[in-house]
Design a protein around this motif. Structure first.
Motif, PDB file in Angstrom:
ATOM      1  N   GLY A   1      49.185  -4.848 -28.172  1.00  0.00           N
ATOM      2  CA  GLY A   1      49.379  -5.642 -29.384  1.00  0.00           C
ATOM      3  C   GLY A   1      48.056  -6.031 -30.013  1.00  0.00           C
ATOM      4  O   GLY A   1      47.886  -6.001 -31.237  1.00  0.00           O
ATOM      5  N   GLY A   2      47.074  -6.387 -29.159  1.00  0.00           N
ATOM      6  CA  GLY A   2      45.745  -6.694 -29.669  1.00  0.00           C
ATOM      7  C   GLY A   2      45.069  -5.461 -30.245  1.00  0.00           C
ATOM      8  O   GLY A   2      44.407  -5.538 -31.293  1.00  0.00           O
ATOM      9  N   TRP A   3      45.223  -4.314 -29.586  1.00  0.00           N
ATOM     10  CA  TRP A   3      44.620  -3.066 -30.085  1.00  0.00           C
ATOM     11  C   TRP A   3      45.200  -2.718 -31.455  1.00  0.00           C
ATOM     12  O   TRP A   3      44.455  -2.359 -32.376  1.00  0.00           O
ATOM     13  N   VAL A   4      46.513  -2.849 -31.596  1.00  0.00           N
ATOM     14  CA  VAL A   4      47.164  -2.560 -32.877  1.00  0.00           C
ATOM     15  C   VAL A   4      46.645  -3.497 -33.962  1.00  0.00           C
ATOM     16  O   VAL A   4      46.367  -3.079 -35.087  1.00  0.00           O
ATOM     17  N   GLY A   5      46.500  -4.799 -33.626  1.00  0.00           N
ATOM     18  CA  GLY A   5      45.992  -5.745 -34.601  1.00  0.00           C
ATOM     19  C   GLY A   5      44.598  -5.372 -35.079  1.00  0.00           C
ATOM     20  O   GLY A   5      44.293  -5.458 -36.277  1.00  0.00           O
ATOM     21  N   MET A   6      43.743  -4.931 -34.170  1.00  0.00           N
ATOM     22  CA  MET A   6      42.380  -4.541 -34.547  1.00  0.00           C
ATOM     23  C   MET A   6      42.380  -3.264 -35.382  1.00  0.00           C
ATOM     24  O   MET A   6      41.662  -3.168 -36.396  1.00  0.00           O
ATOM     25  N   PHE A   7      43.163  -2.284 -34.975  1.00  0.00           N
ATOM     26  CA  PHE A   7      43.194  -1.017 -35.698  1.00  0.00           C
ATOM     27  C   PHE A   7      43.757  -1.204 -37.098  1.00  0.00           C
ATOM     28  O   PHE A   7      43.206  -0.689 -38.082  1.00  0.00           O
ATOM     29  N   PHE A   8      44.840  -1.970 -37.227  1.00  0.00           N
ATOM     30  CA  PHE A   8      45.424  -2.209 -38.546  1.00  0.00           C
ATOM     31  C   PHE A   8      44.490  -3.049 -39.422  1.00  0.00           C
ATOM     32  O   PHE A   8      44.500  -2.917 -40.644  1.00  0.00           O
ATOM     33  N   THR A   9      43.675  -3.897 -38.799  1.00  0.00           N
ATOM     34  CA  THR A   9      42.695  -4.662 -39.571  1.00  0.00           C
ATOM     35  C   THR A   9      41.694  -3.729 -40.233  1.00  0.00           C
ATOM     36  O   THR A   9      41.348  -3.886 -41.408  1.00  0.00           O
ATOM     37  N   VAL A  10      41.220  -2.737 -39.492  1.00  0.00           N
ATOM     38  CA  VAL A  10      40.282  -1.752 -40.048  1.00  0.00           C
ATOM     39  C   VAL A  10      40.904  -1.032 -41.231  1.00  0.00           C
ATOM     40  O   VAL A  10      40.294  -0.896 -42.304  1.00  0.00           O
TER      41      VAL A  10
ATOM     42  N   ARG B   1      33.138 -18.192 -51.211  1.00  0.00           N
ATOM     43  CA  ARG B   1      34.068 -17.092 -51.004  1.00  0.00           C
ATOM     44  C   ARG B   1      33.330 -15.770 -50.807  1.00  0.00           C
ATOM     45  O   ARG B   1      33.787 -14.907 -50.044  1.00  0.00           O
ATOM     46  N   MET B   2      32.203 -15.591 -51.475  1.00  0.00           N
ATOM     47  CA  MET B   2      31.423 -14.368 -51.277  1.00  0.00           C
ATOM     48  C   MET B   2      30.981 -14.251 -49.817  1.00  0.00           C
ATOM     49  O   MET B   2      31.087 -13.181 -49.205  1.00  0.00           O
ATOM     50  N   VAL B   3      30.498 -15.357 -49.260  1.00  0.00           N
ATOM     51  CA  VAL B   3      30.082 -15.348 -47.850  1.00  0.00           C
ATOM     52  C   VAL B   3      31.269 -15.066 -46.939  1.00  0.00           C
ATOM     53  O   VAL B   3      31.181 -14.287 -45.979  1.00  0.00           O
ATOM     54  N   LEU B   4      32.413 -15.708 -47.230  1.00  0.00           N
ATOM     55  CA  LEU B   4      33.605 -15.486 -46.417  1.00  0.00           C
ATOM     56  C   LEU B   4      34.042 -14.026 -46.488  1.00  0.00           C
ATOM     57  O   LEU B   4      34.493 -13.453 -45.477  1.00  0.00           O
TER      58      LEU B   4
ATOM     59  N   ALA C   1      32.596  -8.094 -41.778  1.00  0.00           N
ATOM     60  CA  ALA C   1      31.834  -7.998 -40.531  1.00  0.00           C
ATOM     61  C   ALA C   1      32.759  -8.064 -39.319  1.00  0.00           C
ATOM     62  O   ALA C   1      32.600  -7.312 -38.346  1.00  0.00           O
ATOM     63  N   LEU C   2      33.752  -8.956 -39.376  1.00  0.00           N
ATOM     64  CA  LEU C   2      34.738  -9.028 -38.289  1.00  0.00           C
ATOM     65  C   LEU C   2      35.549  -7.738 -38.221  1.00  0.00           C
ATOM     66  O   LEU C   2      35.872  -7.252 -37.132  1.00  0.00           O
ATOM     67  N   GLY C   3      35.876  -7.180 -39.391  1.00  0.00           N
ATOM     68  CA  GLY C   3      36.573  -5.900 -39.406  1.00  0.00           C
ATOM     69  C   GLY C   3      35.753  -4.805 -38.773  1.00  0.00           C
ATOM     70  O   GLY C   3      36.288  -3.915 -38.088  1.00  0.00           O
ATOM     71  N   ALA C   4      34.420  -4.841 -38.957  1.00  0.00           N
ATOM     72  CA  ALA C   4      33.547  -3.831 -38.360  1.00  0.00           C
ATOM     73  C   ALA C   4      33.598  -3.891 -36.836  1.00  0.00           C
ATOM     74  O   ALA C   4      33.442  -2.865 -36.158  1.00  0.00           O
ATOM     75  N   LEU C   5      33.839  -5.090 -36.264  1.00  0.00           N
ATOM     76  CA  LEU C   5      33.972  -5.214 -34.811  1.00  0.00           C
ATOM     77  C   LEU C   5      35.250  -4.567 -34.291  1.00  0.00           C
ATOM     78  O   LEU C   5      35.414  -4.396 -33.077  1.00  0.00           O
TER      79      LEU C   5
END
Length: 379
Positions: A261-270, A354-357, A363-367
């Motif tokens: 479930g965590g792997w799917v969440g990360m992959f779908f985030t990308v 918002r630009m920083v966010l 960046a979190l997506g890149a992880l």
């Protein structure tokens, strides 16, 4: 459709400086203003939208079939869920069934013959289903709640049932109303990935904390090749912080299926953060850089096709080992890019916070990104 006195219609006075009104008609709860626009379409919408929105209406501009007249269409803004959302409920039920079936068969190694003999045995896979749907639903509900906060007509999530390997293709929502401004577009776009990542971290931590599973001997002996889902950097970071392994020396021992479930969440985030069209990344970048987003989106398919080519021709991966995945998304992103993201009525900049966010979100997506998320290995 019946003619009405324009004085009885929604705020017709907002049209006076930008629209030469000939006639007003009503069809159910929609009001049609026929006439001639005195300014370009986007300027017309921008000028009249605030007054109509305060009166509880969305507006769009079209023309008659003959093209001789412009038409401003006003329709009431949806104020929430009208009755039981049967389509959403039906898809939710179907996805629960599909994820339990696929989870039981693929991740809990329950033989198909056992499932046929006793279908209730698939209930053993409920933690897998809870993990998968928890991540996906949290992501989409993030969009939904922030969309409602901004007064945008947005649907409840539609979960999509499927087969191997996860029992679902994810979930979608529909943004049916106009986007008030770039700030609302940004907030709605970024809410899904951030909410989904919080759920992903929680699910991954829970999965890592659960005891590993032993693969039945029949499953180990009967396998020549297996599909391996490699760890995104974020998963390895969570595992390191918790001091938990993600693989074992004994090939018959594997991590608990909840981690999937965590792997799917990360992959779908990308995938969702690809900056094209109606994907979350497309909305976020559109809000951050305005119409320059189209130039960014044009590069994305080329980058994905480039990844597929690099894996196949340089690193010698087969079509089944992520090459086909990136090639498919290169093709799909090309199609998605044509529609483009939502166009906000107000093009005012979103501001530095918002630009920083937005930068932090990518960046979190890149992880969560992996060059080779899936590969085939011989055991």
């Amino acid at each position: 459709m019946e003619s009405v006195d324009s004085a009885e219609a929604p705020p017709v006075e907002a049209l006076q400086s930008v629209f030469h009104l000939y006639e007003t008609r009503r069809d159910g709860d929609r009001v049609f203003y026929y006439g001639e626009s005195l300014v370009p379409e986007r300027m017309l919408v921008r000028e009249v939208w605030p007054a109509f929105r305060r009166a509880g209406y969305e507006v769009e501009v079209t023309s008659t079939a003959s093209g001789n007249e412009d038409v401003v269409v006003a329709r009431p803004v949806s104020d929430g869920i009208d009755g039981v959302p049967w389509k959403n409920v039906g898809l939710l039920f179907a996805t629960i069934v599909s994820t339990m079936f696929v989870g039981a068969l693929t991740w809990y190694y329950i033989p198909f013959s056992d499932i046929v003999a006793n279908p209730l045995v698939v209930l053993r896979a409920w933690p897998f289903t809870a993990a998968i749907l928890g991540v996906l639903a949290t992501h989409e509900l993030g969009h939904y709640l922030v969309g409602r906060y901004h007064g945008v007509d947005i649907s409840l999530p539609y979960l999509i049932p499927f087969v191997f390997p996860f029992g679902t293709l994810g979930a979608i929502i529909q943004m049916r109303g106009q986007m008030p401004d770039r700030k609302a577009l940004f907030d709605i776009g970024v809410a899904g990935p951030l909410a989904g990542l919080v759920a992903t971290v929680v699910v991954t931590a829970v999965g890592l904390s659960l005891p590993p599973m032993t693969i039945p001997q029949w499953a180990v002996q009967g396998s020549g090749e297996v599909i391996v889902f490699n760890n995104p950097p974020l998963l390895d970071i969570i595992a390191t912080l918790l001091g938990r392994p993600t693989e074992y020396a004994d090939p018959s021992v594997t991590v608990h299926p909840v981690i999937i479930g965590g792997w799917v969440g990360m992959f779908f985030t990308v995938l969702n953060l690809l900056p094209v069209g109606q994907l979350d990344g497309g909305h976020i970048v559109r809000a951050m850089v305005g119409e320059a987003q189209e130039r960014v989106a044009a590069v994305v398919p080329l980058a994905l096709f480039g990844l597929a080519g690099y894996l196949h021709y340089v690193l010698d991966y087969s079509i089944n080992e992520s090459v086909g995945l990136w090639a498919f998304w290169g093709l799909l992103s090309t199609v998605i890019a044509f529609k483009g993201p939502a166009d906000p009525v107000d093009e005012s900049p979103i501001g530095p916070t918002r630009m920083v966010l937005g930068v932090v979100t990518f960046a979190l997506g890149a992880l969560c990104f992996l060059l080779v998320p899936i590969e085939v290995m011989t055991i």
